[in-house]
Scaffold this motif. Sequence first.
Motif, PDB file in Angstrom:
ATOM      1  N   ILE A 112      81.565 -44.364  45.127  1.00 51.47           N
ATOM      2  CA  ILE A 112      80.386 -45.574  45.191  1.00 51.47           C
ATOM      3  C   ILE A 112      80.489 -46.218  46.514  1.00 51.47           C
ATOM      4  CG2 ILE A 112      79.167 -47.295  43.841  1.00 51.47           C
ATOM      5  CD1 ILE A 112      80.412 -46.153  41.269  1.00 51.47           C
ATOM      6  N   GLN A 113      79.743 -45.959  47.257  1.00 53.89           N
ATOM      7  CA  GLN A 113      79.878 -46.656  48.609  1.00 53.89           C
ATOM      8  C   GLN A 113      79.929 -48.117  48.411  1.00 53.89           C
ATOM      9  OE1 GLN A 113      80.945 -45.073  51.316  1.00 53.89           O
ATOM     10  NE2 GLN A 113      80.754 -43.279  49.946  1.00 53.89           N
ATOM     11  N   ALA A 114      79.138 -48.751  47.715  1.00 54.11           N
ATOM     12  CA  ALA A 114      78.735 -50.312  47.559  1.00 54.11           C
ATOM     13  C   ALA A 114      80.199 -50.894  46.914  1.00 54.11           C
ATOM     14  CB  ALA A 114      77.677 -50.640  46.646  1.00 54.11           C
ATOM     15  N   PHE A 115      81.291 -50.128  46.251  1.00 51.91           N
ATOM     16  CA  PHE A 115      82.383 -50.865  45.901  1.00 51.91           C
ATOM     17  C   PHE A 115      83.670 -50.396  46.639  1.00 51.91           C
ATOM     18  CE2 PHE A 115      79.580 -50.381  42.230  1.00 51.91           C
ATOM     19  CZ  PHE A 115      79.846 -51.695  41.574  1.00 51.91           C
ATOM     20  N   SER A 116      84.603 -51.261  46.715  1.00 52.93           N
ATOM     21  CA  SER A 116      85.979 -50.968  47.454  1.00 52.93           C
ATOM     22  C   SER A 116      86.805 -49.799  46.930  1.00 52.93           C
ATOM     23  CB  SER A 116      86.829 -52.299  47.341  1.00 52.93           C
ATOM     24  OG  SER A 116      87.103 -52.152  45.916  1.00 52.93           O
ATOM     25  N   VAL A 117      87.876 -49.174  47.520  1.00 52.38           N
ATOM     26  CA  VAL A 117      88.471 -48.220  47.104  1.00 52.38           C
ATOM     27  C   VAL A 117      88.915 -48.488  45.906  1.00 52.38           C
ATOM     28  CG1 VAL A 117      90.642 -47.042  47.750  1.00 52.38           C
ATOM     29  CG2 VAL A 117      88.687 -47.122  49.411  1.00 52.38           C
ATOM     30  N   LEU A 118      89.750 -49.744  45.798  1.00 54.17           N
ATOM     31  CA  LEU A 118      90.286 -50.291  44.368  1.00 54.17           C
ATOM     32  C   LEU A 118      89.326 -50.266  43.015  1.00 54.17           C
ATOM     33  CD1 LEU A 118      93.027 -51.157  43.187  1.00 54.17           C
ATOM     34  CD2 LEU A 118      92.111 -53.548  43.642  1.00 54.17           C
ATOM     35  N   ASP A 119      88.288 -50.666  43.549  1.00 56.84           N
ATOM     36  CA  ASP A 119      87.268 -50.616  42.331  1.00 56.84           C
ATOM     37  C   ASP A 119      86.791 -49.373  41.946  1.00 56.84           C
ATOM     38  OD1 ASP A 119      87.369 -53.493  42.190  1.00 56.84           O
ATOM     39  OD2 ASP A 119      85.531 -53.742  43.298  1.00 56.84           O
ATOM     40  N   ASN A 120      86.669 -48.478  43.026  1.00 57.96           N
ATOM     41  CA  ASN A 120      86.320 -46.927  42.808  1.00 57.96           C
ATOM     42  C   ASN A 120      87.510 -46.246  41.734  1.00 57.96           C
ATOM     43  OD1 ASN A 120      83.992 -45.367  44.102  1.00 57.96           O
ATOM     44  ND2 ASN A 120      84.594 -46.895  45.476  1.00 57.96           N
ATOM     45  N   VAL A 121      88.748 -46.489  42.290  1.00 56.54           N
ATOM     46  CA  VAL A 121      89.971 -46.027  41.246  1.00 56.54           C
ATOM     47  C   VAL A 121      89.640 -46.673  39.997  1.00 56.54           C
ATOM     48  CG1 VAL A 121      92.364 -46.025  41.081  1.00 56.54           C
ATOM     49  CG2 VAL A 121      91.029 -45.750  43.172  1.00 56.54           C
ATOM     50  N   LEU A 122      89.447 -48.055  39.909  1.00 51.53           N
ATOM     51  CA  LEU A 122      89.281 -48.642  38.502  1.00 51.53           C
ATOM     52  C   LEU A 122      88.230 -48.302  37.728  1.00 51.53           C
ATOM     53  CD1 LEU A 122      90.368 -52.173  39.335  1.00 51.53           C
ATOM     54  CD2 LEU A 122      91.403 -50.656  37.885  1.00 51.53           C
ATOM     55  N   MET A 123      87.159 -47.563  38.292  1.00 51.51           N
ATOM     56  CA  MET A 123      85.734 -47.342  37.636  1.00 51.51           C
ATOM     57  C   MET A 123      85.811 -46.839  36.230  1.00 51.51           C
ATOM     58  SD  MET A 123      82.782 -48.302  38.302  1.00 51.51           S
ATOM     59  CE  MET A 123      82.667 -48.787  39.963  1.00 51.51           C
ATOM     60  N   PRO A 124      86.774 -45.581  35.919  1.00 49.01           N
ATOM     61  CA  PRO A 124      86.641 -45.017  34.659  1.00 49.01           C
ATOM     62  C   PRO A 124      87.325 -45.963  33.687  1.00 49.01           C
ATOM     63  CG  PRO A 124      87.625 -43.455  36.317  1.00 49.01           C
ATOM     64  CD  PRO A 124      87.369 -44.831  37.017  1.00 49.01           C
ATOM     65  N   LEU A 125      88.251 -46.950  33.897  1.00 45.96           N
ATOM     66  CA  LEU A 125      88.969 -47.779  32.995  1.00 45.96           C
ATOM     67  C   LEU A 125      87.749 -48.719  32.892  1.00 45.96           C
ATOM     68  CD1 LEU A 125      92.395 -48.216  34.317  1.00 45.96           C
ATOM     69  CD2 LEU A 125      91.458 -46.836  32.300  1.00 45.96           C
ATOM     70  N   MET A 126      87.122 -49.413  34.097  1.00 49.82           N
ATOM     71  CA  MET A 126      86.092 -50.458  33.649  1.00 49.82           C
ATOM     72  C   MET A 126      84.904 -49.994  32.740  1.00 49.82           C
ATOM     73  SD  MET A 126      86.053 -52.644  37.239  1.00 49.82           S
ATOM     74  CE  MET A 126      85.658 -51.450  38.259  1.00 49.82           C
ATOM     75  N   ILE A 127      84.452 -48.801  32.761  1.00 49.29           N
ATOM     76  CA  ILE A 127      83.390 -48.211  32.105  1.00 49.29           C
ATOM     77  C   ILE A 127      83.745 -48.138  30.578  1.00 49.29           C
ATOM     78  CG2 ILE A 127      82.218 -45.795  31.480  1.00 49.29           C
ATOM     79  CD1 ILE A 127      82.139 -45.530  34.497  1.00 49.29           C
ATOM     80  N   ARG A 128      84.959 -47.824  30.316  1.00 45.54           N
ATOM     81  CA  ARG A 128      85.391 -47.705  28.946  1.00 45.54           C
ATOM     82  C   ARG A 128      85.917 -48.981  28.259  1.00 45.54           C
ATOM     83  NH1 ARG A 128      90.524 -44.466  29.636  1.00 45.54           N
ATOM     84  NH2 ARG A 128      90.728 -45.129  27.164  1.00 45.54           N
ATOM     85  N   GLN A 129      86.410 -49.809  29.135  1.00 48.47           N
ATOM     86  CA  GLN A 129      86.877 -51.096  28.577  1.00 48.47           C
ATOM     87  C   GLN A 129      86.349 -52.578  29.268  1.00 48.47           C
ATOM     88  OE1 GLN A 129      91.188 -50.864  28.358  1.00 48.47           O
ATOM     89  NE2 GLN A 129      91.077 -48.616  28.146  1.00 48.47           N
ATOM     90  N   GLY A 130      85.405 -52.398  30.067  1.00 41.83           N
ATOM     91  CA  GLY A 130      85.009 -53.748  30.620  1.00 41.83           C
ATOM     92  C   GLY A 130      85.886 -54.139  31.877  1.00 41.83           C
ATOM     93  N   ARG A 131      85.871 -55.584  31.970  1.00 43.45           N
ATOM     94  CA  ARG A 131      86.697 -56.415  33.100  1.00 43.45           C
ATOM     95  C   ARG A 131      88.023 -55.702  33.131  1.00 43.45           C
ATOM     96  NH1 ARG A 131      85.778 -61.776  35.127  1.00 43.45           N
ATOM     97  NH2 ARG A 131      87.909 -62.375  36.246  1.00 43.45           N
ATOM     98  N   GLU A 159      84.600 -45.847  55.113  1.00 41.01           N
ATOM     99  CA  GLU A 159      85.552 -46.197  56.237  1.00 41.01           C
ATOM    100  C   GLU A 159      86.852 -45.478  56.331  1.00 41.01           C
ATOM    101  OE1 GLU A 159      85.860 -50.903  56.917  1.00 41.01           O
ATOM    102  OE2 GLU A 159      85.639 -50.765  54.904  1.00 41.01           O
ATOM    103  N   LEU A 160      86.751 -44.430  55.295  1.00 44.44           N
ATOM    104  CA  LEU A 160      87.709 -43.540  55.296  1.00 44.44           C
ATOM    105  C   LEU A 160      87.585 -41.823  55.528  1.00 44.44           C
ATOM    106  CD1 LEU A 160      88.841 -45.806  53.438  1.00 44.44           C
ATOM    107  CD2 LEU A 160      89.764 -44.322  51.824  1.00 44.44           C
ATOM    108  N   SER A 161      88.515 -41.097  55.850  1.00 39.55           N
ATOM    109  CA  SER A 161      88.124 -39.850  56.334  1.00 39.55           C
ATOM    110  C   SER A 161      88.063 -39.065  55.084  1.00 39.55           C
ATOM    111  CB  SER A 161      89.456 -39.250  56.965  1.00 39.55           C
ATOM    112  OG  SER A 161      90.634 -39.134  56.054  1.00 39.55           O
ATOM    113  N   GLY A 162      87.596 -37.794  55.264  1.00 39.49           N
ATOM    114  CA  GLY A 162      86.972 -36.803  54.099  1.00 39.49           C
ATOM    115  C   GLY A 162      88.432 -36.448  53.388  1.00 39.49           C
ATOM    116  N   GLY A 163      89.689 -36.444  53.902  1.00 37.93           N
ATOM    117  CA  GLY A 163      90.948 -36.313  53.082  1.00 37.93           C
ATOM    118  C   GLY A 163      91.281 -37.431  52.278  1.00 37.93           C
TER     119      GLY A 163
END
Length: 244
Positions: A112-131, A159-163
Motif C-alpha cells: 500500500i503506497q500510502a503507508f510506510s514500509v513498517l505499516d505495510n509489514v504490520l498490516m496483517p496484524l492490524m487487520i486482525r487485531q486493530g491498533r 522509494e524502494l527497488s523491486g527486490g
Amino acid sequence: MSESHEIENHEVQGNEVLRLAGVCKAYDIGTPVENEVLHAIDLRLDRGTFASLTGPSGSGKSTLLNLIGLLDTPTAGELFVLERPTSAMDDQERTDLRGGTIGLVFQFHHLIQAFSVLDNVLMPLMIRQGRPTGAMIDRARGLLAAVGLAAFASRRPNELSGGQQQRVAIARALVSEPVLLLADEPTGNLDTASADEVFELFRRFNAEHDCAVLIVSHDPRISARCDRVIELVDGRIVRDEAKR
C-alpha cells in the motif's frame, strides 16, 4: 483473546501442516461448459518442507494455490490445515485460519503506497487485531532487520527497488508467524541477484522457524534448489519427488 490483544502463537501438535484428500475444483457446475480444473488431488506438507510446485501454463497451479491458501474452496474432497477440516468453514472462519497460519507472497508485491514500509509489514496484524501493540511493532521491526531493511521502515514502498519491495512483502507474510508460507512466482519480476536474495530469505526462515514453504515457479533454477518438486499437469499431480 485477551483484552491486551496479545499476539497468538499457533502450535502444530504433529508434523502435518497441510493435507489435501481427493480435492477437486470445477467451474460453471451444472452448465454445458462445466470444467473440472483439478482432479482428485492428494497432497501433504509437513513442518520443514521446502517444495516447489511446477507445471505448464494452464495446469491448475494457481487454482491449487488458491485452495491451499484458503482463498477458494474445493468442489469435492477435503482440505485440512493443522489437521482441521476446512470444507464446512464459513468465509470468516477461513479468513481467521488463513490469517493466523498461512503467509502469502505474490509476484506483485501488493504493498500500500500510502503507508510506510513498517505499516505495510504490520498490516496483517492490524487487520486482525486493530491498533498495533509494542510487541507487534517490535516483531515487524525485527523482520525488517532480518530482510536487511531496518533503515527503510519509515519510507514509502515506491522509494524502494523491486527486490526491496519483495523483501517487504516477505516480512509482511511472516509477521503472523505462519506455519505455511506460500509464494506465487515470487521472483518473476526480479533480476537474478535479487531473485537469489529472495530465495535465500525463504531458505533461512524455513530453517529458523521450521515452517513449510511451497513456491510456485516456472523457473527451473528455483525448482532445482528446492528439496521437493511437485509437478502438476492437466490438473493432476504427475510427480512428487523428494530430493533428500
